[in-house]
Design an enzyme around this catalytic site. Structure first.
Site, PDB file in Angstrom:
ATOM      1  CG  ASP A  38      -1.790   1.169   1.369  1.00 45.40           C
ATOM      2  OD1 ASP A  38      -2.351   1.604   0.356  1.00 45.40           O
ATOM      3  OD2 ASP A  38      -1.913   1.685   2.501  1.00 45.40           O
ATOM      4  CG  ASP A  90      -1.576   7.717   0.786  1.00 42.65           C
ATOM      5  OD1 ASP A  90      -1.576   8.934   0.949  1.00 42.65           O
ATOM      6  OD2 ASP A  90      -1.551   7.190  -0.343  1.00 42.65           O
ATOM      7  CG  ASP A 120      -2.176   1.920   6.706  1.00 41.57           C
ATOM      8  OD1 ASP A 120      -2.639   2.914   7.299  1.00 41.57           O
ATOM      9  OD2 ASP A 120      -2.213   1.803   5.471  1.00 41.57           O
TER      10      ASP A 120
END
Length: 218
Positions: free
Chosen positions: A11, A13, A170
């Site tokens: 991922d 960000d 996240d």
């Protein structure tokens, strides 16, 4: 599991880059223009992985339903695009991890829900990220995370089978996408996660507290 991954997907960000302050600045600029209370860093950081929509929902709450969402959304993106890398930086251990993956000739890529134009613009500030083998943005395909298609597409571009890969993210959607694609899921615990004590509910395969912790598996 040492040496088990032939490729890694990330991922963006909240996993590779800490973009929270620049996203928060875009939100607070908009709130200030509309004479609304500003949002503190501690409050918007945990929402940063949800992008513009999540930030606007945080800033305006239920009032957002009565406002012109599309107009606000565009204003947010316009501000963010012109201030996209003021405070954005790598998370600790990311440069070490990516440098080592490159050294070992382990291909890696980025799968994000961020719009493609913003992804491309942001990556120009980080030459190391520009060395990735594939980038899949939120509008690259007909589906985006938590759908598995972006991860399956990235795996195909890396010419690797899903069981050779891991995906690091996240947000719950990251783990759900990896699970649906049968790719090993890795939680970046250092990212934008509000309740660390609830991570067991995500049923991810691995947890890392710093990006470079992943090296033991590569």
């Amino acid at each position: 599991m040492s040496g088990s991954f032939a490729g890694v997907l990330f991922d963006l960000d909240g996993t590779l880059l800490d973009t929270a302050r620049d996203l928060g600045s875009a939100l607070n600029s908009l709130l200030a223009q509309m004479q609304r209370p500003l949002i503190a860093y501690a409050d918007y950081r945990k929402i940063a992985s949800d992008g513009a929509k999540g930030m606007l929902e945080l800033g305006f709450g239920d009032e957002l339903k009565t406002l012109d969402f599309q107009n606000l959304h565009q204003k947010f993106l316009d501000y963010y695009a012109t201030h996209i890398c003021v405070d954005t930086c790598y998370f600790d251990g990311v440069e070490k991890l990516l440098t080592e993956l490159n050294y070992k000739s382990i291909p890696w890529g980025i799968v994000t829900n961020k719009p493609g134009d913003l992804t491309t613009q942001l990556l120009t500030y980080f030459p190391l990220l520009a060395q990735c083998h594939v980038v899949v943005s939120g509008d690259t395909l007909a589906e985006r995370k938590p759908h598995p298609l972006p991860l399956l597409y990235a795996a195909q571009k890396l010419n690797l089978e899903v069981n050779q890969l891991c995906y690091v993210g996240d947000a719950l959607r990251d783990i759900q996408a990896a699970q649906a694609a049968n790719i090993t899921s890795v939680i970046a615990q250092y990212g934008y996660i509000e309740h660390l004590d609830q991570l067991s509910d995500w049923q991810a395969d691995l947890h890392i507290s710093q990006a470079s912790d992943l090296l033991v598996y590569c």
